[in-house]
Design an enzyme around this catalytic site. Structure first.
Site, PDB file in Angstrom:
ATOM      1  N   ARG A  80       0.783  -1.251   0.000  1.00 31.07           N
ATOM      2  CA  ARG A  80       0.000   0.000   0.000  1.00 31.07           C
ATOM      3  C   ARG A  80       0.805   1.286   0.000  1.00 31.07           C
ATOM      4  NH1 ARG A  80      -4.242  -2.359  -2.130  1.00 31.07           N
ATOM      5  NH2 ARG A  80      -5.583  -3.492  -0.667  1.00 31.07           N
ATOM      6  N   ASP A  90      -1.725  -5.132 -11.817  1.00 31.91           N
ATOM      7  CA  ASP A  90      -2.594  -5.840 -10.868  1.00 31.91           C
ATOM      8  C   ASP A  90      -3.701  -4.971 -10.282  1.00 31.91           C
ATOM      9  OD1 ASP A  90      -3.270  -8.259  -9.398  1.00 31.91           O
ATOM     10  OD2 ASP A  90      -2.835  -7.032  -7.650  1.00 31.91           O
ATOM     11  N   HIS A 121      -3.022 -15.034  -8.828  1.00 34.13           N
ATOM     12  CA  HIS A 121      -4.188 -15.556  -8.105  1.00 34.13           C
ATOM     13  C   HIS A 121      -5.219 -16.286  -8.983  1.00 34.13           C
ATOM     14  CE1 HIS A 121      -5.528 -11.691  -9.579  1.00 34.13           C
ATOM     15  NE2 HIS A 121      -4.957 -11.013  -8.607  1.00 34.13           N
ATOM     16  N   ASP A 172      -1.886 -12.590  -1.903  1.00 34.89           N
ATOM     17  CA  ASP A 172      -2.738 -11.467  -2.313  1.00 34.89           C
ATOM     18  C   ASP A 172      -3.201 -10.672  -1.094  1.00 34.89           C
ATOM     19  OD1 ASP A 172      -4.020  -9.634  -3.893  1.00 34.89           O
ATOM     20  OD2 ASP A 172      -5.619 -10.969  -4.560  1.00 34.89           O
ATOM     21  N   PHE A 189     -12.478  -4.511  -2.391  1.00 38.46           N
ATOM     22  CA  PHE A 189     -12.087  -5.908  -2.616  1.00 38.46           C
ATOM     23  C   PHE A 189     -10.801  -6.203  -1.837  1.00 38.46           C
ATOM     24  CE2 PHE A 189     -14.454  -5.206  -6.628  1.00 38.46           C
ATOM     25  CZ  PHE A 189     -15.190  -6.378  -6.691  1.00 38.46           C
TER      26      PHE A 189
END
Lengths: 303, 440
Positions: free
Chosen positions: B79, B166, B247, B320, B338
């Site tokens: 992040r 991503d 993923h 993830d 999400f």
């Protein structure tokens, strides 16, 4: 936190006996003869989405039982300024809400509210998910017309995929062993709809759906929810519109229902909407005593 | 890349009495391990390593523990830059260390997007406070808008180990083709988040009976599989192209990858612990801790993934790890962000689900956390404990039962569906470059 006792979040987890209790109570309710069961209570109507029937009948139901009602709509409130669902919930609770009635464009919004606020939450329609008070008033209307659910076949025609009314109706009618036939094109009536509850069948042919049917529930094609899906309206009309000729395929005493708003000339013709078999306005009328029962139950006054 | 490469004069650490599993070296035996100067100095049968008399050797009693190469997470969202309210490199790597990860590959969908050499440099600065190795995965297209490729060569030169958009896919065929051509020329993996977003507008979970019942719009398996199929096709026909599918979650996409691997395309892929543990049917009461992208899939998708984990097809388990602040999750399901956290639960879920329930050998599980991911992104000197390898080591107790308490998580965010889960298998110590960075 578990939802407060008396909450009505959906039909799926409501027991058949509880539904019958609601009907029994609704039968005794008459909005013209007020019963002050909710005297001094504050019913907050949180409407994040447009509504005519549901909002006004909840309001009349609450007032005819002596409650105060406060209407909060997304436009003209702090919701417009970006206040979150839960903060709005905490706020109305702090103001003194005893019951929260909520309509919301997102499925599950009433669940989120009920998990955080300690007063009964009543789902007045959440996204594509459920519309329990509509299903109750519809079933109540069916019962008043047909006396019993036993042996009934109900055809639900139209945009099942985008319909919270259809989902709630399927759950409810299935609990009473009603045969349910869903009818429409695959985009609007996916085969997976049969997994919703026992006793559901899907057909693409209107005559198949209508044959032997006691109740025809029509649904609106919800243009605002199609989300990019393209529906050929002319083809829809040609294949599924309810007109007098098609109505003859159903049982002679079949009734025609519609949760509204109706679009004349699309899912049904005016002859059907205004015809002798239509019960569309009776549904609206039955909305008030049904919602009186729902509100009384929320406050533990349904005796 | 960041900080903890091998350093001289760090002293030595002798890990004694443990059971060493090093799939890259085909080792699965009771062995002692000596780490010195940030490298593996010696691997030897129990009690054979003599710390030189004049050397200061710290000892670690590893009896009852598995000694494994340091775990590598190919897919985490730390992040930074720009979203420090969700996670920082410091808090994210602290969670990684607690989860046994000695290396974390951080995704570029930050604010701003990491699409330049400057931001790669920024990520690697010591001020970020990384507790474990952080490898940057850079954006594949400028601002991840999918229109213009970034400068792969420069990003690779600056230390990025792969590129991806991503969170979003590279949808345009021609852009993906160009990216794969470059990946072949530079030996630089392109990581694809496979989702045809044209088919998933307003969707918040997997398309199936459950989404229909809940009134939530569903993402079809086809929206993932169609992109994977296209990418595998491209990778199969572009010389040396390197495709890594992030993923992967559906049985159909898995079929495409299997075909690609059989055709000798350089296609690798990862699966997440939540996709081998939960299905769409597990989501209750619109709990947004069950909302992630790709979504939890059907039971038959989960079965296909389990089979691929067992038969050796899956290259890596990746978390993830996607932290979000409470106010971004506690809301209407369809509006909630999400993603779920995953660094601290990955190993335990793998041991609980894959080893204890599905009887997948521990050595295979260790491979999926070590040699497998190291191969996917060419992390040289990592993923193995051969003599001379970088001294990244994970020690865990495969039998220890414990309860995960999200409130105690080292991550800044607590968005996980596994809060309160009883799990088996716990990390006991995490060693990065010969230094213990986490000890239970």
């Amino acid at each position: 936190m578990n939802p407060a006792r008396g909450s009505l979040l959906g039909i799926e987890h409501l027991e058949a006996a509880e539904i019958l209790r609601l009907f029994k109570f609704a039968r005794r309710m008459n909005p013209d003869r007020p019963r002050p069961l909710l005297k001094g209570k504050r019913v907050f109507l949180l409407f994040y989405e447009a509504s005519t029937r549901t909002r006004s009948s909840f309001e009349i139901a609450a007032k005819s039982m002596g409650a105060h009602t406060v209407l909060i709509q997304s436009i003209g409130s702090s919701i417009e300024k970006g206040e979150s669902l839960l903060d709005t919930g905490y706020t109305v609770r702090a103001v003194g809400a005893d019951i929260i009635v909520i309509r919301h464009p997102n499925a599950g919004a009433p669940f989120v509210m009920a998990q955080h606020i300690d007063v009964p939450v009543i789902n007045a329609g959440d996204g594509l998910h459920e519309h329990p008070s509509q299903a109750l008033l519809d079933a109540y209307t069916i019962l008043r017309n047909k006396k019993t659910f036993k042996g009934l076949q109900v055809a639900i025609v139209g945009d099942v995929f985008h319909s919270r009314v259809a989902r709630s109706a399927c759950h409810l009618l299935s609990k009473f062993g009603v045969k349910i036939v869903l009818c429409g094109p695959p985009e609007l009536v996916p085969d997976i709809a049969t997994t919703l509850a026992p006793g559901i069948r899907v057909t693409r042919h209107i005559d198949d759906a209508l044959r032997g049917t006691d109740v025809i529930m029509l649904l609106r094609v919800q243009n605002e929810r199609l989300s990019g899906l393209k529906i050929d309206l002319l083809e829809y009309i040609a294949r599924y519109q309810m007109n007098p000729a098609r109505l003859k395929m159903a049982r002679k005493d079949a009734i025609v229902m519609h949760p509204g708003p109706i679009i004349r000339g699309l899912e049904l013709t005016s002859e059907v909407a205004d015809g002798a078999q239509a019960r569309i306005l009776e549904e609206v009328r039955n909305g008030v005593p049904t919602r009186m029962a729902i509100l009384a139950r929320a406050m533990g006054k349904m005796r | 890349m960041t900080m903890t490469g091998p350093k001289k004069d760090q002293g030595a650490l002798l890990i004694k009495g443990g059971h060493l599993i090093d799939p890259a070296a085909r080792i699965d035996a009771p062995l002692d391990l000596l780490l010195k100067d940030g490298r593996v100095a010696e691997v030897a049968p129990p009690n054979k390593i003599k710390g030189g008399a004049n050397e200061k050797v710290e000892k670690f009693d590893a009896r009852g523990l598995i000694v494994a190469p340091g775990f590598i997470d190919l897919h985490a969202h730390l992040r930074e830059p720009g979203q420090a309210h969700k996670e920082t490199i410091a808090t994210g790597t602290a969670a990684a260390a607690a989860g046994g990860f000695t290396s974390v590959c951080t995704m570029p969908n930050t604010v701003p997007v990491v699409d330049s050499v400057e931001w790669i440099d920024w990520l690697r600065q010591p001020e970020r406070g990384a507790l474990v190795n952080v490898f940057a995965v850079a954006a594949a297209t400028r601002a991840s808008k999918g229109a213009t490729l970034t400068d792969f060569r420069a990003l690779q030169g600056a230390g990025a180990i792969a590129v991806t958009d991503d969170g979003k896919p590279i949808l345009e065929d021609i852009i993906m083709r160009e990216a794969l051509v470059l990946s072949g020329e530079l030996n630089f993996p392109v990581v694809q988040h496979a989702e045809d977003t044209r088919m998933t507008e307003n969707c918040s979970m997997h398309a199936g009976a459950r989404s229909f019942r809940l009134g939530l719009r569903g993402m079809t398996a086809a929206a993932e599989a169609s992109i994977v199929e296209r990418d595998v096709q491209l990778a199969t026909h572009i010389p040396n192209a390197r495709l890594h599918v992030a993923h992967l979650s559906t049985a159909d996409a898995l079929k495409s990858v299997r075909r690609g691997k059989r055709a000798k395309a350089r296609v690798t892929f990862e699966v997440t612990p939540h996709h081998f543990t939960l299905t769409d049917e597990d989501m209750r009461d619109y709990d947004s801790n069950y909302k992630m992208n790709p979504p939890l899939r059907s039971p038959s998708d989960l079965e296909a993934i389990l089979a691929a984990l067992a038969d050796g097809t899956v290259d890596a388990i990746a978390t993830d790890h996607a932290p979000h602040a409470a106010h971004e999750k506690e809301m209407e399901f369809e509006r909630a962000a999400f993603g779920i956290t995953g660094l601290e639960t990955a190993l335990a879920l793998a041991i609980t689900r894959l080893h204890r329930e599905k009887r997948i050998p521990l050595a295979r599980i260790v491979e999926l956390f070590t040699a497998g991911p190291a191969r996917c992104f060419d992390l040289r000197g990592r993923g193995s404990l051969a003599r001379g390898a970088i001294a990244d080591v994970t020690l865990f107790d495969p039998k220890k039962k414990w309860t995960f308490d999200a409130a105690q998580s080292r991550s800044k965010s607590k968005n996980t569906p596994f809060d309160g889960w009883q799990l088996t298998g716990k990390v006991v110590a995490t060693i990065v470059g010969g230094k213990i960075v986490y000890a239970a």
